[in-house]
Design an enzyme around this catalytic site. Structure first.
Site, PDB file in Angstrom:
ATOM      1  N   TYR A 127      45.808 -21.350  24.991  1.00 47.83           N
ATOM      2  CA  TYR A 127      46.728 -20.229  24.785  1.00 47.83           C
ATOM      3  C   TYR A 127      46.112 -19.269  23.774  1.00 47.83           C
ATOM      4  O   TYR A 127      45.564 -19.684  22.760  1.00 47.83           O
ATOM      5  CB  TYR A 127      48.068 -20.733  24.248  1.00 47.83           C
ATOM      6  CG  TYR A 127      49.014 -19.609  23.914  1.00 47.83           C
ATOM      7  CD1 TYR A 127      49.864 -19.094  24.891  1.00 47.83           C
ATOM      8  CD2 TYR A 127      49.039 -19.036  22.646  1.00 47.83           C
ATOM      9  CE1 TYR A 127      50.721 -18.037  24.605  1.00 47.83           C
ATOM     10  CE2 TYR A 127      49.885 -17.976  22.353  1.00 47.83           C
ATOM     11  CZ  TYR A 127      50.721 -17.486  23.343  1.00 47.83           C
ATOM     12  OH  TYR A 127      51.555 -16.438  23.061  1.00 47.83           O
ATOM     13  N   GLU A 152      48.786 -11.134  25.639  1.00 50.60           N
ATOM     14  CA  GLU A 152      48.932 -12.579  25.752  1.00 50.60           C
ATOM     15  C   GLU A 152      48.130 -13.089  26.934  1.00 50.60           C
ATOM     16  O   GLU A 152      48.281 -12.592  28.051  1.00 50.60           O
ATOM     17  CB  GLU A 152      50.412 -12.955  25.929  1.00 50.60           C
ATOM     18  CG  GLU A 152      50.636 -14.461  25.946  1.00 50.60           C
ATOM     19  CD  GLU A 152      52.101 -14.823  26.154  1.00 50.60           C
ATOM     20  OE1 GLU A 152      52.674 -14.418  27.188  1.00 50.60           O
ATOM     21  OE2 GLU A 152      52.667 -15.506  25.279  1.00 50.60           O
TER      22      GLU A 152
END
Ligand code: GDP
Ligand code: MN
Length: 391
Positions: free
Chosen positions: A109, A197
């Site tokens: 992530y 993101e």
């Protein structure tokens, strides 16, 4: 302003961030064409909508034949896809992105956010990328690392390495991952983004770093100087009520109840929402007419609130400082002269020129319920709504 995954990947690729090869399509035939252009025998086919969590909602599929691709497109294109981020109505899928499928060894992530509270940029990374990052943040926050960048100084390579070292990558991938992080920061900074993101950023089975999902959001106040970003706007992904209001320079927030609200100022909006709920109702929206609103602007605002099908009663609550109650009242009367409103309308005016405003409403002979205080107004509108609808 949000953009689609394929647009974010195009942008990131221009900054040198490694992304898979892919092509966007608007039909099943187009998607098959893109797959043929890419070659190979497996593709990741992805619905494009302004939402994450598509994987869990059936919006991402590994396809190994043209038939798979056609079936996926027929199911999704032209329909709304509901994910746990879209709300119950879902969002329209009008494009499909076809990519070379990657072989994943590890899902990481990575994100960059603007932290307004400290006026800095925060980079976040975790070894636990993939579809459950919210759960990781809640249950095992120690698996998430962060670094903070002062935008006035910029990002230094050692900071990227510091973050990447927490990801337990093989030595051969560390330099590439650090470069990718630096390039992401650059893209974020140069485009006035407030969110980037990548979930997941992957380590491939041959130890390469690749951004296989991408979400970017931009500061709406900076778009005037980023015309190339503004081009990415897709109105089909926005709440049409909010888009319409924005075109009139009005702030509109759509909600799920039945009472339409016209107010001035965000603080008064919050208080009005609370008071309506306290009185037993649910707001359908609120529209902020701002300061110094003309009669014309008030009339347009009421029209906008009325155009929301959920609205079954209207509360106009103005605490006039810069505004003038007589202008607001005139706007209400002008609109009622132009068209009938067959739902209850409650008006509470207070502040500058309130007597004049009340006189205009009274002299008009129109069916308007007036109220003296916010509490009185909220109770009156909820009672009138209940009576009118039998709810
Ligand atoms: P999201 O659900 O909207 O966040 O969509 P993603 O693009 O993140 O895809 C969801 C999941 O699909 C990812 O977490 C991966 O597990 C999987 N996925 C996406 N692209 C690929 C790929 O190229 N190869 C493989 N094996 N899995 C993929
Ligand atoms: Mn994702």
């Amino acid at each position: 302003m949000d953009i689609h995954e394929y647009q974010a990947k195009k942008l990131l690729a221009e900054y040198g961030v490694p992304v898979p090869k892919g092509g966007v399509a608007h039909s099943a035939t187009g998607a098959i064409y893109q797959a043929n252009e890419l070659g190979g025998d497996k593709w990741i086919v992805k619905a494009q909508l302004h939402s994450g969590a598509r994987g869990k909602a059936g919006g991402v599929k590994l396809c190994t034949s043209q038939r798979d691709i056609a079936k996926f497109c027929d199911k999704l294109l032209g329909n709304n896809l509901v994910t746990h981020q879209t709300g119950p109505a879902g969002k329209m899928v009008s494009s499909i992105y076809v990519e070379e499928a990657s072989d994943i060894s590890k899902e990481l992530y990575f994100s960059i956010v603007l932290d307004r509270a400290i006026q800095k940029v925060t980079l976040i990374a975790s070894t636990e990328g993939g579809m459950d990052i919210e759960k990781v943040a809640e249950e095992t926050p120690d698996k998430i690392s962060k670094i903070t960048i002062d935008p006035a100084v910029g990002m230094q390579p050692f900071q990227a390495r510091q973050l990447v070292f927490t990801l337990n990558l093989p030595n051969s991938a560390i330099a590439a991952a650090s470069r990718a992080v630096m390039k992401c920061y650059r893209a974020f900074r140069d485009t006035d983004a407030n969110l980037l993101e990548i979930n997941p950023m992957i380590l491939t089975t041959d130890n390469k770093i690749l951004a296989i999902d991408a979400k970017m959001s931009f500061d709406a106040n900076a778009l005037f100087r980023r015309p190339e970003i503004f081009e990415f706007r897709d109105k089909t992904q926005e709440d049409p009520r909010e888009t319409n209001a924005a075109e009139h320079d009005l702030n509109y927030v759509g909600l799920d109840g039945n009472i339409g609200c016209l107010i001035n100022g965000a603080g008064l909006a919050m208080a009005t929402m609370d008071m309506i709920q306290h009185a037993g109702g649910e707001p359908a929206n609120f529209l902020d007419i701002g300061g110094g609103a003309s009669a014309e602007r008030v009339a347009t605002s009421i029209e906008l609130v009325l155009s929301d099908d959920n609205v079954e009663a209207i509360l106009i609550n103005i605490f006039a400082g810069i505004n003038r109650c007589d202008w607001v009242a005139q706007g209400i009367v002008d609109l009622l002269n132009k068209r009938d409103i067959d739902i209850p309308l409650v008006v509470r005016l207070s502040g500058t020129n309130v007597e004049k405003g009340q006189k205009i409403l009274k002299d008009s002979g129109k069916k308007v319920t007036t109220a003296d205080t916010l509490s009185d107004a909220a109770h009156k509108v909820v009672a009138a709504w209940k009576q009118a609808t039998g709810k």
